[in-house]
Design a protein around this motif. Structure first.
Motif, PDB file in Angstrom:
ATOM      1  N   UNK A 235     -24.302  28.841 -32.554  1.00 23.42           N
ATOM      2  CA  UNK A 235     -23.623  27.594 -32.171  1.00 23.42           C
ATOM      3  C   UNK A 235     -24.613  26.432 -32.081  1.00 23.42           C
ATOM      4  N   UNK A 236     -25.874  26.709 -31.796  1.00 23.05           N
ATOM      5  CA  UNK A 236     -26.871  25.631 -31.845  1.00 23.05           C
ATOM      6  C   UNK A 236     -27.044  25.132 -33.279  1.00 23.05           C
ATOM      7  N   UNK A 237     -26.980  26.045 -34.224  1.00 23.49           N
ATOM      8  CA  UNK A 237     -27.030  25.640 -35.632  1.00 23.49           C
ATOM      9  C   UNK A 237     -25.819  24.789 -35.980  1.00 23.49           C
ATOM     10  N   UNK A 238     -24.664  25.143 -35.425  1.00 26.95           N
ATOM     11  CA  UNK A 238     -23.456  24.337 -35.636  1.00 26.95           C
ATOM     12  C   UNK A 238     -23.638  22.928 -35.084  1.00 26.95           C
ATOM     13  N   UNK A 240     -26.571  21.338 -34.820  1.00 23.18           N
ATOM     14  CA  UNK A 240     -27.525  20.663 -35.706  1.00 23.18           C
ATOM     15  C   UNK A 240     -26.847  20.176 -36.989  1.00 23.18           C
ATOM     16  N   UNK A 241     -25.850  20.923 -37.448  1.00 20.98           N
ATOM     17  CA  UNK A 241     -25.149  20.578 -38.686  1.00 20.98           C
ATOM     18  C   UNK A 241     -23.933  19.677 -38.455  1.00 20.98           C
ATOM     19  N   UNK A 242     -23.753  19.233 -37.181  1.00 18.73           N
ATOM     20  CA  UNK A 242     -22.623  18.365 -36.820  1.00 18.73           C
ATOM     21  C   UNK A 242     -21.265  19.010 -37.053  1.00 18.73           C
ATOM     22  N   UNK A 243     -21.241  20.350 -37.057  1.00 21.27           N
ATOM     23  CA  UNK A 243     -19.961  21.046 -37.144  1.00 21.27           C
ATOM     24  C   UNK A 243     -19.159  20.817 -35.868  1.00 21.27           C
ATOM     25  N   UNK A 244     -19.849  20.821 -34.740  1.00 14.08           N
ATOM     26  CA  UNK A 244     -19.241  20.515 -33.450  1.00 14.08           C
ATOM     27  C   UNK A 244     -20.147  19.531 -32.727  1.00 14.08           C
ATOM     28  N   UNK A 245     -19.580  18.817 -31.757  1.00 11.33           N
ATOM     29  CA  UNK A 245     -20.388  17.894 -30.958  1.00 11.33           C
ATOM     30  C   UNK A 245     -20.873  18.530 -29.667  1.00 11.33           C
ATOM     31  N   UNK A 246     -20.355  19.709 -29.367  1.00  6.87           N
ATOM     32  CA  UNK A 246     -20.779  20.395 -28.159  1.00  6.87           C
ATOM     33  C   UNK A 246     -20.036  21.706 -27.991  1.00  6.87           C
ATOM     34  N   UNK A 247     -20.473  22.492 -27.037  1.00  7.52           N
ATOM     35  CA  UNK A 247     -19.794  23.753 -26.743  1.00  7.52           C
ATOM     36  C   UNK A 247     -20.062  24.142 -25.296  1.00  7.52           C
ATOM     37  N   UNK A 248     -19.248  25.059 -24.789  1.00  8.80           N
ATOM     38  CA  UNK A 248     -19.432  25.631 -23.460  1.00  8.80           C
ATOM     39  C   UNK A 248     -19.809  27.098 -23.600  1.00  8.80           C
ATOM     40  N   UNK A 249     -20.751  27.535 -22.798  1.00 10.60           N
ATOM     41  CA  UNK A 249     -21.182  28.930 -22.794  1.00 10.60           C
ATOM     42  C   UNK A 249     -20.870  29.532 -21.429  1.00 10.60           C
ATOM     43  N   UNK A 405      -5.053  20.655 -35.459  1.00 10.91           N
ATOM     44  CA  UNK A 405      -5.147  20.588 -36.916  1.00 10.91           C
ATOM     45  C   UNK A 405      -6.583  20.636 -37.433  1.00 10.91           C
ATOM     46  N   UNK A 406      -7.548  20.670 -36.511  1.00 12.37           N
ATOM     47  CA  UNK A 406      -8.949  20.756 -36.920  1.00 12.37           C
ATOM     48  C   UNK A 406      -9.547  22.139 -36.649  1.00 12.37           C
ATOM     49  N   UNK A 407      -8.778  23.015 -36.026  1.00 11.22           N
ATOM     50  CA  UNK A 407      -9.294  24.326 -35.638  1.00 11.22           C
ATOM     51  C   UNK A 407      -9.766  25.136 -36.837  1.00 11.22           C
ATOM     52  N   UNK A 408      -8.987  25.143 -37.915  1.00  5.22           N
ATOM     53  CA  UNK A 408      -9.326  25.964 -39.077  1.00  5.22           C
ATOM     54  C   UNK A 408     -10.688  25.573 -39.647  1.00  5.22           C
ATOM     55  N   UNK A 409     -11.003  24.262 -39.656  1.00  9.77           N
ATOM     56  CA  UNK A 409     -12.288  23.804 -40.177  1.00  9.77           C
ATOM     57  C   UNK A 409     -13.442  24.272 -39.290  1.00  9.77           C
ATOM     58  N   UNK A 410     -13.202  24.225 -37.976  1.00 12.52           N
ATOM     59  CA  UNK A 410     -14.245  24.666 -37.043  1.00 12.52           C
ATOM     60  C   UNK A 410     -14.502  26.159 -37.213  1.00 12.52           C
ATOM     61  N   UNK A 411     -13.432  26.946 -37.288  1.00 13.36           N
ATOM     62  CA  UNK A 411     -13.570  28.396 -37.453  1.00 13.36           C
ATOM     63  C   UNK A 411     -14.253  28.728 -38.772  1.00 13.36           C
ATOM     64  N   UNK A 414     -17.957  28.150 -38.460  1.00  8.50           N
ATOM     65  CA  UNK A 414     -18.640  29.205 -37.715  1.00  8.50           C
ATOM     66  C   UNK A 414     -18.825  30.449 -38.585  1.00  8.50           C
ATOM     67  N   UNK A 415     -17.787  30.796 -39.342  1.00 12.27           N
ATOM     68  CA  UNK A 415     -17.864  31.994 -40.188  1.00 12.27           C
ATOM     69  C   UNK A 415     -18.911  31.847 -41.286  1.00 12.27           C
ATOM     70  N   UNK A 416     -19.096  30.648 -41.775  1.00 10.37           N
ATOM     71  CA  UNK A 416     -20.122  30.417 -42.785  1.00 10.37           C
ATOM     72  C   UNK A 416     -21.517  30.623 -42.200  1.00 10.37           C
ATOM     73  N   UNK A 417     -21.657  30.289 -40.920  1.00  8.61           N
ATOM     74  CA  UNK A 417     -22.950  30.473 -40.266  1.00  8.61           C
ATOM     75  C   UNK A 417     -23.234  31.944 -39.975  1.00  8.61           C
ATOM     76  N   UNK A 418     -22.172  32.696 -39.645  1.00  9.10           N
ATOM     77  CA  UNK A 418     -22.329  34.123 -39.351  1.00  9.10           C
ATOM     78  C   UNK A 418     -20.976  34.788 -39.546  1.00  9.10           C
TER      79      UNK A 418
END
Length: 443
Positions: A235-238, A240-249, A405-411, A414-418
């Motif tokens: 998710x840190x790679x995500x 860096x690639x601007x896939x997401x603007x943030x996340x919760x762990x 409507x943006x969920x599929x792009x986010x998923x 993530x799948x492309x990263x791992x």
């Protein structure tokens, strides 16, 4: 901490929005309620009765029982529950031999014997001598004599079940050891197995109890920024690639296992805000179970904001383009209310006393945000629907919130990263101010 003006510089692209809950400027604390607390009557959460046990077991394990429970039904249900809490297959759970399958009727004494073994209480049970067994069973109007109708081993199991609270002596007296097992009793016994394994409802206390404030503060000061190894690298790679603007762990071991229909989860970063929120609910006559869930929020900190100040609760790591990934210690508070109607009372209080609408706002809880974040897994009126794109690895969970409507792009990103990462997406209900934030609105 990031100041309010810096929030405007964060990317709010609808295609890439994620869960990003940032500390905002604190509003002046004010008197939240003018009604004397002494005049209020708290609505107590339900005690652990038959409805609570049945609701919990149905929701958590998908077990459905009714009427008189057969041997086969109870055996299947117990094996399913044990498999779930032990992370083994149902076949392996059945191999443990808690209860012999078959079509013969199931007596209360047999069901209790099975759950005592499943809850790892048999060694304790077999320390009971005849005198101790007789004294305990006498409370349930059961006369135990060696060589009688109840075997010595079963008598020990019944006695330990009473002593440890699997059943009360009154329940056993009413049901009778040779009686049939009702669905209510079966749910209770199954729920107790979950409880003894640490898989029942997990919470600090209730709004109404005096000690909740100290427990909450202690939980906060004992928590730390969460680190999750390889999952976090993804998710840190995500980020860096601007896939997401943030996340919760988060750490799944703090999951409260509450009833979703009666639960709201509220996120923040200021522990004083949490303490005041509990006080506000109590002053309004609202009681609920309270669970503190440690959370770390990660987001991009732009280099033009200046050199970040690091603390134990706020850390940064510089990345290749000169920006930083910031990790901030936060929390979620999960509230399980006594009823759905009590749950509905939560939002009006937040919008009135914990939602900042101007820089000079008064009469708000300390640290109130422009866009508070709270959500429900079940539908509530006036709550928009968004999507949680959730990644799991072991005990760790990454949450990334997006517009539906943006969920599929986010998923997909993530799948492309791992492609091996475990991803789950589900829709849930969130407060309107946070939904507005996902749309790119600052206030």
């Amino acid at each position: 901490m990031i100041q309010s003006k810096k929030l405007l510089q964060l990317s709010t692209s609808a295609a890439l929005l994620a869960a990003l809950v940032l500390p905002q400027a604190a509003a002046a604390a004010g008197q939240a309620n003018t009604v004397p607390a002494a005049t209020l009557t708290l609505a107590k959460p339900s005690t652990t009765g038959s409805a609570e046990w049945s609701s919990f077991v149905k929701q958590q394990y998908g077990i459905q029982l009714s009427g008189t429970v057969t041997r086969e039904q109870f055996s299947v249900a117990l094996n399913k529950l044990v498999a779930n809490i032990s992370s083994i297959s149902e076949k392996d759970a059945a191999a443990k031999g808690f209860l012999a399958a078959g079509n013969s009727p199931l007596a209360v004494s047999e069901a209790i014997s099975a759950v005592v073994k499943a809850a790892d209480l048999k060694e304790l049970a077999y320390t009971y001598n005849d005198e101790k067994v007789s004294a305990v069973l006498k409370q349930a109007a059961i006369t135990y004599t060696k060589g009688g109708s109840i075997s010595a081993q079963n008598a020990q199991e019944l006695a330990v079940a009473i002593d440890t609270g699997f059943v009360s002596s009154g329940q056993l007296k009413e049901a009778k050891v040779t009686g049939a097992v009702s669905a209510d009793l079966a749910y209770q016994l199954l729920g107790k197995v979950a409880e003894f394994s640490g898989h029942y409802k997990n919470y600090l206390g209730t709004v109404g109890e005096d000690g909740i404030y100290g427990k909450l503060a202690q939980a906060w000061y004992e928590s730390q920024i969460i680190k999750a190894g390889e999952l976090q690298q993804v998710v840190d790679t995500a980020l860096k690639q601007n896939l997401v603007t943030g996340y919760n762990l988060k750490d799944a071991t703090f999951d409260p296992h509450f009833d979703p229909a009666r639960t709201i989860t509220y996120g923040h970063s200021d522990i004083i805000h949490a303490i005041q929120l509990i006080g506000l609910l109590k002053s309004e006559g609202i009681d609920a179970k309270v669970q503190f869930e440690p959370k770390t929020s990660a987001f991009i900190y732009l280099k033009e904001w200046g050199e970040p100040v690091q603390t134990d609760d706020y850390q940064v790591v510089q990345i290749e383009n000169g920006n930083y990934i910031a990790y901030a210690k936060e929390y979620d508070l999960s509230f399980e209310f006594a009823s759905v109607d009590e749950k509905k009372r939560f939002q009006p209080l937040i919008l009135k006393y914990a939602k900042k609408d101007s820089e000079d706002a008064v009469g708000l809880l300390k640290g109130s945000w422009w866009q508070p974040l709270y959500h429900s897994r079940t539908e509530l009126a006036d709550y928009p629907v968004i999507t949680n794109n959730l990644l799991k690895e072991g005990r760790f969970i990454v949450q990334s919130f997006s517009l539906n409507d943006q969920s599929a792009k986010v998923v997909e990103g993530f799948k492309k990263l791992d492609n091996k990462v475990d991803i789950e997406s589900y829709q849930f209900w969130v407060d309107q101010p946070f939904y507005n934030y996902l749309l790119g609105e600052y206030k």
